[in-house]
Design an enzyme around this catalytic site. Structure first.
Site, PDB file in Angstrom:
ATOM      1  N   SER A   3      -8.707  31.074   2.435  1.00  0.00           N
ATOM      2  CA  SER A   3      -7.128  30.573   2.436  1.00  0.00           C
ATOM      3  C   SER A   3      -7.316  30.431   4.366  1.00  0.00           C
ATOM      4  O   SER A   3      -7.837  30.004   5.211  1.00  0.00           O
ATOM      5  CB  SER A   3      -6.313  31.587   2.034  1.00  0.00           C
ATOM      6  OG  SER A   3      -5.267  31.079   1.804  1.00  0.00           O
ATOM      7  N   ARG A  15       8.275  35.541  -0.303  1.00  0.00           N
ATOM      8  CA  ARG A  15       7.213  36.124  -1.262  1.00  0.00           C
ATOM      9  C   ARG A  15       7.121  35.538  -2.567  1.00  0.00           C
ATOM     10  O   ARG A  15       5.977  35.142  -3.128  1.00  0.00           O
ATOM     11  CB  ARG A  15       7.096  37.781  -1.046  1.00  0.00           C
ATOM     12  CG  ARG A  15       6.024  38.131  -1.832  1.00  0.00           C
ATOM     13  CD  ARG A  15       4.648  37.901  -1.209  1.00  0.00           C
ATOM     14  NE  ARG A  15       3.392  38.633  -1.663  1.00  0.00           N
ATOM     15  CZ  ARG A  15       2.165  38.612  -1.407  1.00  0.00           C
ATOM     16  NH1 ARG A  15       2.136  37.398  -0.826  1.00  0.00           N
ATOM     17  NH2 ARG A  15       1.398  39.228  -1.744  1.00  0.00           N
ATOM     18  N   ASP A  20      -6.566  25.195  -7.999  1.00  0.00           N
ATOM     19  CA  ASP A  20      -5.888  25.670  -6.681  1.00  0.00           C
ATOM     20  C   ASP A  20      -5.218  24.502  -6.322  1.00  0.00           C
ATOM     21  O   ASP A  20      -5.659  23.605  -5.904  1.00  0.00           O
ATOM     22  CB  ASP A  20      -6.907  25.984  -5.611  1.00  0.00           C
ATOM     23  CG  ASP A  20      -6.210  26.424  -4.387  1.00  0.00           C
ATOM     24  OD1 ASP A  20      -5.034  26.580  -4.156  1.00  0.00           O
ATOM     25  OD2 ASP A  20      -6.947  26.972  -3.449  1.00  0.00           O
ATOM     26  N   HIS A  32      -4.915  29.170  -6.704  1.00  0.00           N
ATOM     27  CA  HIS A  32      -5.524  29.688  -5.233  1.00  0.00           C
ATOM     28  C   HIS A  32      -6.088  31.057  -5.084  1.00  0.00           C
ATOM     29  O   HIS A  32      -7.008  31.472  -4.659  1.00  0.00           O
ATOM     30  CB  HIS A  32      -4.455  29.584  -4.215  1.00  0.00           C
ATOM     31  CG  HIS A  32      -4.675  29.837  -3.012  1.00  0.00           C
ATOM     32  ND1 HIS A  32      -5.778  28.871  -2.177  1.00  0.00           N
ATOM     33  CD2 HIS A  32      -4.321  30.451  -1.963  1.00  0.00           C
ATOM     34  CE1 HIS A  32      -5.626  29.467  -0.852  1.00  0.00           C
ATOM     35  NE2 HIS A  32      -4.717  30.372  -0.618  1.00  0.00           N
ATOM     36  N   ASP A  33      -5.549  32.023  -5.973  1.00  0.00           N
ATOM     37  CA  ASP A  33      -5.579  33.422  -6.017  1.00  0.00           C
ATOM     38  C   ASP A  33      -7.246  33.639  -6.520  1.00  0.00           C
ATOM     39  O   ASP A  33      -7.614  34.619  -6.383  1.00  0.00           O
ATOM     40  CB  ASP A  33      -5.052  34.189  -7.240  1.00  0.00           C
ATOM     41  CG  ASP A  33      -3.495  34.804  -6.456  1.00  0.00           C
ATOM     42  OD1 ASP A  33      -3.608  34.837  -5.006  1.00  0.00           O
ATOM     43  OD2 ASP A  33      -2.698  35.404  -7.013  1.00  0.00           O
TER      44      ASP A  33
END
Lengths: 416, 416
Positions: free
Chosen positions: A176, A246, A345, A378-379
């Site tokens: 990332s 967040r 992602d 993405h994680d």
């Protein structure tokens, strides 16, 4: 040294009961403590501003060999830190953010490699940033801390390499925002990077990426407790804004599919007949999860730092100085490259990685590219997908072979 | 009648200079004014609460035929209103939100069909909602206005049909949240719907959909100016929260592709050498666009209404009463169906529509399904894509033929 004692997670976080204090699991680098390196030479930033001096929090794992040829720099993403692997000696429940990747016998094998984790300049976990004291005023920098770019981080980290006497990294690696730093290292310091490993990253944010960052920033900037960034002086914290920021982030880190399988439409506490509650309290599990993540984040992360990091993401665009031509931007790079992306992602979709691959191939660079069919969005770059780790492990074995670092001494991780 | 005089867009919005006042463009229904229908019979809601009476703002276009067989109900999405087509007689720059779809010779041909637009109960454009006066207290309902469901809207709208003496609609039609209402009409009042047209919609929100709604709600609920929903009494408006909520929404309405082509990474006001500005003001065009949309929205939309509408979206799940089996939920439906989805819609992706199609086919319902390869994301349902409008136009021509409403008298829109 000018440092602030801030931990990567809140002091109120529960200990992980699965980890017995002082027992080191197989494949772990064990108990670790940061060093705080102070650099007193001024650093001129991309903005033109000059930071008179700075401290970086650093952790290292493994041993630097005599030839100083086995060093790996791991760059972190938005809210992570120098604490890449192992258990914090002071807080053994605090496991490094890439502990599944870095350790003895793991993909990045600390039996053979000397791995360095650095908390980014401007962050809030021990490196100089908005929460640090501005020596010129004796007060926290707060909103007056200069904005930074990915290139500024590379320049700041280069002094860490100098400190350890490392002329050239075996590899610079990151996921990332960390992948952007790895890419920028290969462009900015081409003779100091042997291999460049860029995971789930991009050479420039899309309009949609910037848009999500802007939502996060607006939530923080318009929180009355932000007070123009001088919330410390006012004894406030823009907790609501940080929390919303967040929450937005968390949605973009996960795929639609994984949220569906983790939460679906499960209700948190339905009435006796499964009825809805007909209010705006938590109705669905996914709401509970997001609020929890948002609130937890707002207790340990600094708002000015969050703004700074999102802007650095927005600004990263090495092709910009070359009329938008990424292959021209990468012409200076000398490293070999590993690019990894994940099928689900949607923050930095595989096409972002493919664009980098194409630009590298145009420069006849040696590129390995893996597109992992993983459900986690993405994680996924933080998770232990077996195929993903096998790719990275195989790649590092190749680096070790070329550098004559020997074979693996023990086998853990994906080979175990 | 209890109504509030609120316009769908801010009074400060600039007039569209392309439209000359009092000149009716071809295909337009012309100048229109709402009616306000008052219903004094109490309405029992899904929550169990009872609304003692209510007003609905309504616009109609075309003529109801003697057999009352040519009526079409158009249901609106989140922030739209009864003003579906034509120019508001008081504010000619205010064009109906589906004006490209509804008009003489258009896909929904008002030469043949009698079209009704209804502002949803609980909305803020003239129908009874949180901004209306609660007759029991003489004060605005505010946060005490009951939460509503899609089914409640159907029941409220059924009285509009009764008012016009319409036993059965030729079609009930809507996009997004409006599509949910159309679907619910077919389930709730199966003998009153001839054809059901569901565009860019879903039979239930995913966890990701709910998550975005929750972010929007948190932004509003934690804005200090929200004051527990009683902001009117305090003379405040939670403009920052509403603005962030709208910004999040706007991102989800558009595809990554269309944002890339509309905004890309274009800078708003770069320095003389194209430099970044190194601050958190507007740097990129996409930030300017989002802030503008957010601020505009916060000036004309009611925060309690936004909360209510997002919760109604979350709660819609007709399969829920049937153990999650959508085909069982649709077993009662008698209508023919047209489903339309758009390839780049990631808010309600085509799979959401396909799930409805499969459930209808399982019930041997007659279903037409079009998946339009359009770049505009969810917003495509509001736009004039030629293939999309051709599908809808062809479908309505079939309805007209079956009902003996005759052929088109004039040709505009996609056939023109």
């Amino acid at each position: 040294m000018t440092t602030t004692a801030v931990f990567p997670v809140p002091a109120s976080a529960p200990a992980d009961s699965a980890i017995e204090p002082r027992i080191v699991p197989e494949g772990s680098v064990g108990f670790v403590s940061p060093e705080f390196l102070h650099f007193s030479e001024p650093l001129t930033l991309s903005s033109g501003q000059v930071l008179p001096s700075y401290t970086l929090a650093v952790e290292t794992y493994g041993q630097l060999n005599a030839a100083r040829s086995n060093a790996v720099l791991v760059c972190h993403a938005l809210n992570a830190s120098h604490h890449v692997a192992g258990m914090d000696a002071e807080r053994p429940d605090q496991i490094g953010w890439w502990d599944n990747m870095v350790g003895p016998g793991k993909a990045v094998d600390t039996d053979r490699f000397f791995v360095i984790g650095v908390n980014n300049l401007g962050s809030c976990f021990g490196s100089t940033g908005p929460t640090s004291i501005n020596p010129a005023t004796g007060q926290p920098w707060g909103a007056s801390f200069p904005l930074l770019t990915v290139e500024d981080w590379v320049h700041a980290q280069a002094r860490v390499a100098d400190h350890f006497g490392i002329g050239r990294f075996a590899a610079v690696m990151g996921g990332s925002l960390g992948g952007m730093q790895a890419l920028s290292w290969a462009i900015t310091c081409p003779d100091r990077v042997g291999d460049c490993i860029v995971v789930a990253s991009t050479a420039r944010l899309s309009a949609q990426n910037i848009a999500f960052n802007e939502v996060a920033r607006r939530a923080i900037l318009t929180d009355p407790d932000f007070r123009g960034g001088d919330y410390h002086a006012h004894g406030t914290v823009p907790a609501n804004g940080l929390s919303v920021a967040r929450m937005v982030g968390h949605i973009t880190y996960q795929s639609d599919e994984v949220m569906a399988s983790k939460f679906g439409r499960t209700q948190r506490a339905p009435g006796p007949t499964g009825d809805y509650r007909y209010n705006y309290d938590i109705e669905f599990e996914v709401e509970s999860y997001l609020r929890h993540q948002g609130e937890k984040f707002s207790r340990y992360f600094d708002a000015n730092t969050y703004l700074l990091l999102t802007r650095a993401l927005d600004y990263f665009d090495p092709a910009r100085a070359h009329g938008g031509d990424l292959s021209k931007a990468l012409a200076a790079a000398q490293a070999r490259f590993l690019l990894v992306s994940f099928s689900t992602d949607w923050r930095f979709a595989p096409e972002h990685s493919r664009e980098i691959v194409r630009a590298l191939l145009k420069n006849q660079r040696e590129v390995t590219y893996a597109e992992i069919d993983a459900p986690h969005g993405h994680d996924a770059f933080l998770l232990g997908d077996r195929r993903y780790h096998a790719v990275v492990q195989g790649y590092y074995d190749g680096i070790a072979a070329r550098l004559g670092l020997g074979a693996r001494r023990r086998v853990t991780g994906v080979l175990a």
